[in-house]
Design an enzyme around this catalytic site. Sequence first.
Site, short mmCIF file in Angstrom:
data_model
loop_
_atom_site.label_atom_id
_atom_site.label_comp_id
_atom_site.label_asym_id
_atom_site.label_seq_id
_atom_site.Cartn_x
_atom_site.Cartn_y
_atom_site.Cartn_z
CG ASP A 1 -0.51 0.24 2.47
OD1 ASP A 1 0.93 0.39 2.56
OD2 ASP A 1 -1.18 0.30 3.48
CB CYS B 1 0.98 -2.32 4.80
SG CYS B 1 0.94 -3.18 6.31
CB THR C 1 2.34 -2.19 10.90
OG1 THR C 1 1.12 -2.66 10.53
CG2 THR C 1 2.29 -0.77 11.76
CG HIS D 1 9.65 -24.02 13.83
ND1 HIS D 1 9.66 -23.78 15.38
CD2 HIS D 1 10.94 -24.41 13.40
CE1 HIS D 1 10.85 -24.18 15.65
NE2 HIS D 1 11.54 -24.70 14.43
CG HIS E 1 8.35 -28.16 12.75
ND1 HIS E 1 7.96 -27.45 13.75
CD2 HIS E 1 9.70 -28.53 12.56
CE1 HIS E 1 9.06 -27.46 14.67
NE2 HIS E 1 10.07 -27.94 13.88
C1 RB5 Z 1 -1.82 2.81 6.68
O1 RB5 Z 1 -1.76 4.14 6.97
C2 RB5 Z 1 -1.54 2.06 7.41
O2 RB5 Z 1 -2.60 1.76 8.27
C3 RB5 Z 1 -1.20 0.58 6.68
O3 RB5 Z 1 -0.24 0.83 5.84
C4 RB5 Z 1 -0.82 -0.59 7.63
O4 RB5 Z 1 0.16 -0.50 8.54
C5 RB5 Z 1 -1.85 -1.46 8.16
O5 RB5 Z 1 -1.72 -2.60 8.96
#
Ligand code: RB5
Length: 152
Positions: free
Chosen positions: A11, A69, A71, A102, A143
Amino acid sequence: MPGKRIALAADHGGFDQKQSLKTWLVSQGYSLKDFGSDSASKSVDYPDYAHIVAKMVKKGEADFGILVCGTGLGMAIAANKVAGIRAVPVTSVDFAVLAREHNDANVLALSGRYTDDATNKNIVTAFLTTDFASEVDGSSSRHARRVAKLEG
Ligand code: RB5
């Protein structure tokens, strides 16, 4: 391993690192399909990208998926809604290795905002070059038994 087919997407929060990963993965000899997004400044919805990549892996049209993304968390949650997908949000090389050995993880979700580019490349290398520990001494491993139970 080089030669593997990778489906890649991000994203806006992962766009810059996705672009860097794309060039680098191709230079390493991986076959790569980029499913977007196309900009760090245009806000998009991460599930749309996670589902495209997860379905490519599910259909066998990619060996592994890589999602980026902000996070890595939202991408992993969304990808795991597709049956047969084992997506993991990873921020360390050790976890990348364990996720393959695993958990036979088939989609890697990275953070474009909290993990630096060099670390993410090390994570990707570990993920793509580590095999699932499916057998020990010629027999199916613990596993393999556990992964077989994941779908419920
Ligand atoms: C976008 O701002 C953010 O929420 C997305 O990139 C991600 O971290 C979502 O889990």
